[in-house]
Design a protein around this motif. Structure first.
Motif, short mmCIF file in Angstrom:
data_model
loop_
_atom_site.label_atom_id
_atom_site.label_comp_id
_atom_site.label_asym_id
_atom_site.label_seq_id
_atom_site.Cartn_x
_atom_site.Cartn_y
_atom_site.Cartn_z
N ASP A 165 0.87 -1.17 0.00
CA ASP A 165 0.00 0.00 0.00
C ASP A 165 0.90 1.23 0.00
O ASP A 165 2.13 1.09 -0.03
CB ASP A 165 -0.92 -0.01 1.24
CG ASP A 165 -0.15 0.16 2.54
OD1 ASP A 165 1.09 0.22 2.52
OD2 ASP A 165 -0.80 0.27 3.59
N ASP A 183 1.43 4.78 2.27
CA ASP A 183 1.02 5.44 3.52
C ASP A 183 1.39 6.91 3.48
O ASP A 183 2.51 7.27 3.12
CB ASP A 183 1.73 4.77 4.70
CG ASP A 183 1.55 3.26 4.71
OD1 ASP A 183 0.46 2.81 5.10
OD2 ASP A 183 2.48 2.53 4.30
N ASP A 197 -3.28 4.56 2.63
CA ASP A 197 -3.62 4.96 4.00
C ASP A 197 -3.31 6.44 4.17
O ASP A 197 -2.20 6.87 3.87
CB ASP A 197 -2.77 4.17 5.02
CG ASP A 197 -3.18 2.70 5.11
OD1 ASP A 197 -4.30 2.37 4.71
OD2 ASP A 197 -2.36 1.90 5.61
N TRP A 201 4.65 5.72 11.93
CA TRP A 201 4.15 5.27 10.62
C TRP A 201 5.25 4.95 9.62
O TRP A 201 4.99 4.37 8.58
CB TRP A 201 3.16 6.30 10.04
CG TRP A 201 1.79 6.06 10.61
CD1 TRP A 201 1.29 6.58 11.77
CD2 TRP A 201 0.77 5.21 10.08
NE1 TRP A 201 0.02 6.11 11.99
CE2 TRP A 201 -0.33 5.27 10.96
CE3 TRP A 201 0.67 4.40 8.93
CZ2 TRP A 201 -1.51 4.54 10.74
CZ3 TRP A 201 -0.50 3.68 8.71
CH2 TRP A 201 -1.57 3.76 9.61
MN MN Z 1 -0.42 0.93 5.51
#
Ligand code: MN
Ligand code: TTP
Ligand code: MN
Ligand code: MN
Length: 376
Positions: free
Chosen positions: A205, A207, A300, A316
């Motif tokens: 993904d 982020d 995200d 993160w």
């Molecule tokens: Mn993620």
């Protein structure tokens, strides 16, 4: 006589936040094996064994040489009996029979497939496995199953989502995110985090962390961005989670707790016209018209207040193991509590402010570790 500084096993820390772990892994054949073992224990919900293998994998990833003899791991932390047995097997046989058993295990194979679907975790996999289901196709075909909105999207875009996101795709999505955010908040700061910030060339993904130095927080920003993408036809799925942050609350002591930021787990439609190098004939053109010219990408988005930005960035950026070890180090070695919002000193009973990741490492008494050295 001058000698190269020898590698000293006893100086290797048990905490990955005191090691440098780049993507240059000399021990992939061992760490891949450990990750299979860890995943199998995760599917069985035995957290202790899972963590034992994740820590061992993380340690071998940080070694500056390939392990070829048992002597090479002498004196290293995180090398329990189970771990040593597998290393020994791989050194002697080239592969581990225990790992091969797991890879051939019916339950492991089914869980591996089920959890590859966005929105499906261990609990749902357990349920489907008990119902006798074994493959993603069988789940898809079973029309009696009640799927969540997230799982429906997971199946709908399955092929795109299991194919990894490239750096080029991450850059393209990054522009889309920055453009949308700056439409509503021109001085906002949009930073790519997760694996791509650690220098990975592919990911599952993308982020993003979004903050704004200006006065007053805009809790409508995320909704405005999502609405814009809806109008533009770019939004395939989104789950907005509102902030649950309470000021002055002590950081969470749970090692894998979710944070309290307003965030969104989304699937965006990334348009990517296919370049066709073949000679153009009419039938080819017809074929081209039917070819899907977009890819579904998991994104995200996390919104953070400016004062918490450094903590959010550290959390993160990961890796997950690096974050776990930072929090474990803070509590076990410093009597401090760290999460994605703050750092609390339990002795002095104060919150330690930080405007950068460097300051957080300094508060913890740790040498700074660059993002690309956090691939633990
Ligand atoms: Mn993620
Ligand atoms: P991920 O996107 O899950 O992982 P990643 O970017 O390291 O790797 P991948 O290519 O598979 O996507 O999470 C990024 C980091 O964010 C990870 O280190 C853990 C952290 N994180 C949180 O702090 N809170 C959360 O709620 C989630 C989901 C992740
Ligand atoms: Mn990621
Ligand atoms: Mn992921």
């Amino acid at each position: 006589e001058l000698e190269m500084p020898a590698f000293t096993a006893t100086k290797v820390s048990q905490y990955s936040c005191q090691r440098k772990t780049t993507l240059n892994n000399y021990n992939k054949k061992f760490t891949d094996a450990f990750e299979v073992m860890a995943e199998n224990y995760e599917f069985k919900e035995s957290e202790i064994f899972c963590l034992e293998f994740l820590r061992a994998a993380s340690l071998l990833k940080s070694l500056p040489f390939p392990v070829t003899r048992m002597k090479d791991i002498q004196g290293l932390p995180c090398m329990g009996d189970q771990v040593r047995d597998i290393i020994e097997e791989i050194i002697e046989e080239g592969e581990s029979s225990r790992v091969r058993e797991v890879l051939n295990d019916e339950r492991y194979k089914a869980f591996k497939q089920f959890t590859s679907v966005f929105g499906v975790g261990v609990k749902t996999s357990e349920k489907w496995y008990r119902m006798g289901l074994r493959t993603v196709e069988e789940v898809k075909a079973d029309k009696t199953l009640k799927l969540s909105k997230m799982q429906k999207a997971g199946f709908l875009y399955y092929e795109d989502l299991v194919s990894c996101v490239s750096k080029a795709e991450a850059d393209a999505v990054s522009l889309i995110v920055k453009n949308a955010v700056c439409t509503f908040l021109p001085d906002a700061l949009v930073t790519i985090t997760g694996g791509f910030r650690r220098g990975k060339k592919i990911g599952h993904d993308i982020d993003f962390l979004i903050t704004s130095p200006g006065p007053g927080e805009d809790d409508e920003l995320l909704h405005k961005v999502i609405d814009l993408w809806k109008r533009q036809g770019l939004l395939l799925y989104c789950d907005i989670i509102e902030s649950t942050f309470v000021k002055e609350q002590l950081p969470s002591r749970k090692v894998d707790a979710m944070d309290h930021f307003q965030k969104c787990f989304a699937i965006l439609k990334l348009c990517q016209p296919r370049v066709d190098n073949s000679t153009c004939n009419t039938s080819k053109k017809l074929e081209m018209a039917e070819v899907k010219d977009w890819k579904a990408i998991r994104v995200d988005l996390v919104i953070t207040p400016f004062e918490q930005y450094a903590y959010a960035l550290l959390g993160w950026t990961g890796s997950r193991q690096f974050g776990r070890d930072l929090r474990r180090y803070a509590s076990h070695e410093r009597k401090m509590v760290l999460d994605n919002h703050a750092l609390y000193d339990r002795r002095k009973r104060i919150f330690l402010k930080a405007g950068s990741e460097e300051e957080i490492f300094a508060h913890l008494g740790l040498d700074y570790v660059e993002p690309w050295e956090r691939n633990a």
